[in-house]
Motif scaffolding. Structure first.
Motif, PDB file in Angstrom:
ATOM      1  N   VAL A 250      -3.334  -4.860  -6.179  1.00 24.58           N
ATOM      2  CA  VAL A 250      -3.920  -6.028  -6.839  1.00 24.58           C
ATOM      3  C   VAL A 250      -5.283  -5.638  -7.398  1.00 24.58           C
ATOM      4  CG1 VAL A 250      -4.939  -8.309  -6.422  1.00 24.58           C
ATOM      5  CG2 VAL A 250      -2.725  -7.732  -5.420  1.00 24.58           C
ATOM      6  N   HIS A 267      -4.495 -14.450  -3.362  1.00 30.58           N
ATOM      7  CA  HIS A 267      -3.547 -13.513  -2.763  1.00 30.58           C
ATOM      8  C   HIS A 267      -3.449 -13.614  -1.244  1.00 30.58           C
ATOM      9  CE1 HIS A 267      -2.998 -11.504  -6.610  1.00 30.58           C
ATOM     10  NE2 HIS A 267      -4.304 -11.641  -6.766  1.00 30.58           N
ATOM     11  N   ARG A 274       1.088 -11.622  -7.401  1.00 29.11           N
ATOM     12  CA  ARG A 274       0.937 -10.210  -7.100  1.00 29.11           C
ATOM     13  C   ARG A 274       0.504  -9.387  -8.322  1.00 29.11           C
ATOM     14  NH1 ARG A 274       0.731 -11.553  -2.616  1.00 29.11           N
ATOM     15  NH2 ARG A 274       2.245 -11.232  -0.962  1.00 29.11           N
TER      16      ARG A 274
END
Length: 278
Positions: A250, A267, A274
């Motif tokens: 990420v 996240h 993602r």
């Protein structure tokens, strides 16, 4: 019991959690607090020693062990104790320092780290300017031979791009039980063999009875790569070194755009996005 998919988050400090004003932004502070209220465990992993990190440790009121000196030391907030987990012998440190002093130009600043003190023979104006902003106060001594016979943690060499290239070349000629890592564009570190943020993170997760797949980690430079490789979710701030950007699952906004906060909200609390979107 936390319902978070990643109930553990570890963050690098410089270039990641701190912005260019050397501060933790209010947004990052709020998001870390929310993550913790939801059951998350938060801590730091840094190349700094304890005194250099104390301001952030206190500001965040950390409860879990902190990874210091790129994995050579753990700091336990509950007992306010420092635990060296990788050290080098004094003879080894002296041999490395002697070789560096002989082969490196005078523009390179050398710092020898003990558990709670840092020693130097000189500090350049450029390094001193950084030191004054980062609670870094080395003890200047006439000779490294005057370093006390205490646990030796690491050596840090500081220089410009040319000096860092020379240090990289020098490291390829050394056959001693030490490891090398660049912790920023101007900092090159010589560590005890086996010392890394990744190995320290694995040790910490085992202590907390957490599997690596439940951990998230965020960083910006090469000394963070081992830590990112051990985490179930690896993240890089947009200002990160190219190798970190390439490895991370990420990519979040930069350290000046509250990247840690973005990671938490997009996240960790809402873990289904993602994509690599700076």
């Amino acid at each position: 019991m936390s319902s978070l998919q990643y109930p553990f988050l570890v963050s690098d400090i410089d270039g990641t959690l701190l912005n260019s004003k050397n501060e933790i932004s209010k947004e990052n502070l709020r998001s870390i607090s929310l993550f913790r209220r939801l059951g998350g465990c938060f801590t730091l992993a840094t190349g700094r020693n304890y005194l250099e990190s104390k301001r952030m440790i206190d500001q965040l009121e950390l409860l879990f062990p902190v990874i210091l000196c790129n994995g050579a030391i753990l700091y336990e907030p509950a007992t306010q104790s420092l635990l060296p987990i990788h050290t080098m012998s004094r003879d080894l440190m002296m041999a490395v320092l002697q070789d560096l002093e002989q082969k490196m130009p005078s523009a390179v600043d050398l710092f020898a780290y003990g558990v709670d003190r840092v020693y130097a023979r000189k500090v350049s104006p450029q390094t001193q300017a950084w030191a004054d902003q980062n609670d870094f106060q080395p003890e200047v001594i006439p000779s490294f031979e005057q370093i006390p016979d205490t646990p030796c943690i690491k050596i840090v060499a500081v220089g410009g791009p040319e000096e860092i290239n020379l240090l990289q070349e020098w490291s390829r000629t050394i056959h001693l039980p030490v490891d090398f890592i660049a912790s920023s564009d101007n900092y090159f570190e010589i560590l005890p063999a086996g010392a890394s943020k990744g190995n320290a993170l694995a040790r910490l997760l085992q202590k907390l009875h957490l599997v690596p797949e439940k951990a998230a980690a965020i960083g910006d430079h090469c000394n963070d790569l081992s830590m990112l490789s051990r985490a179930g979710l690896s993240a890089a701030v947009a200002n990160a070194h190219p190798s970190v950007l390439q490895q991370a699952k990420v990519i979040v906004p930069s350290n000046d755009a509250d990247g840690v906060s973005h990671l938490i909200h997009n996240h960790l609390i809402h873990p289904f996005s993602r994509a690599k979107t700076p």
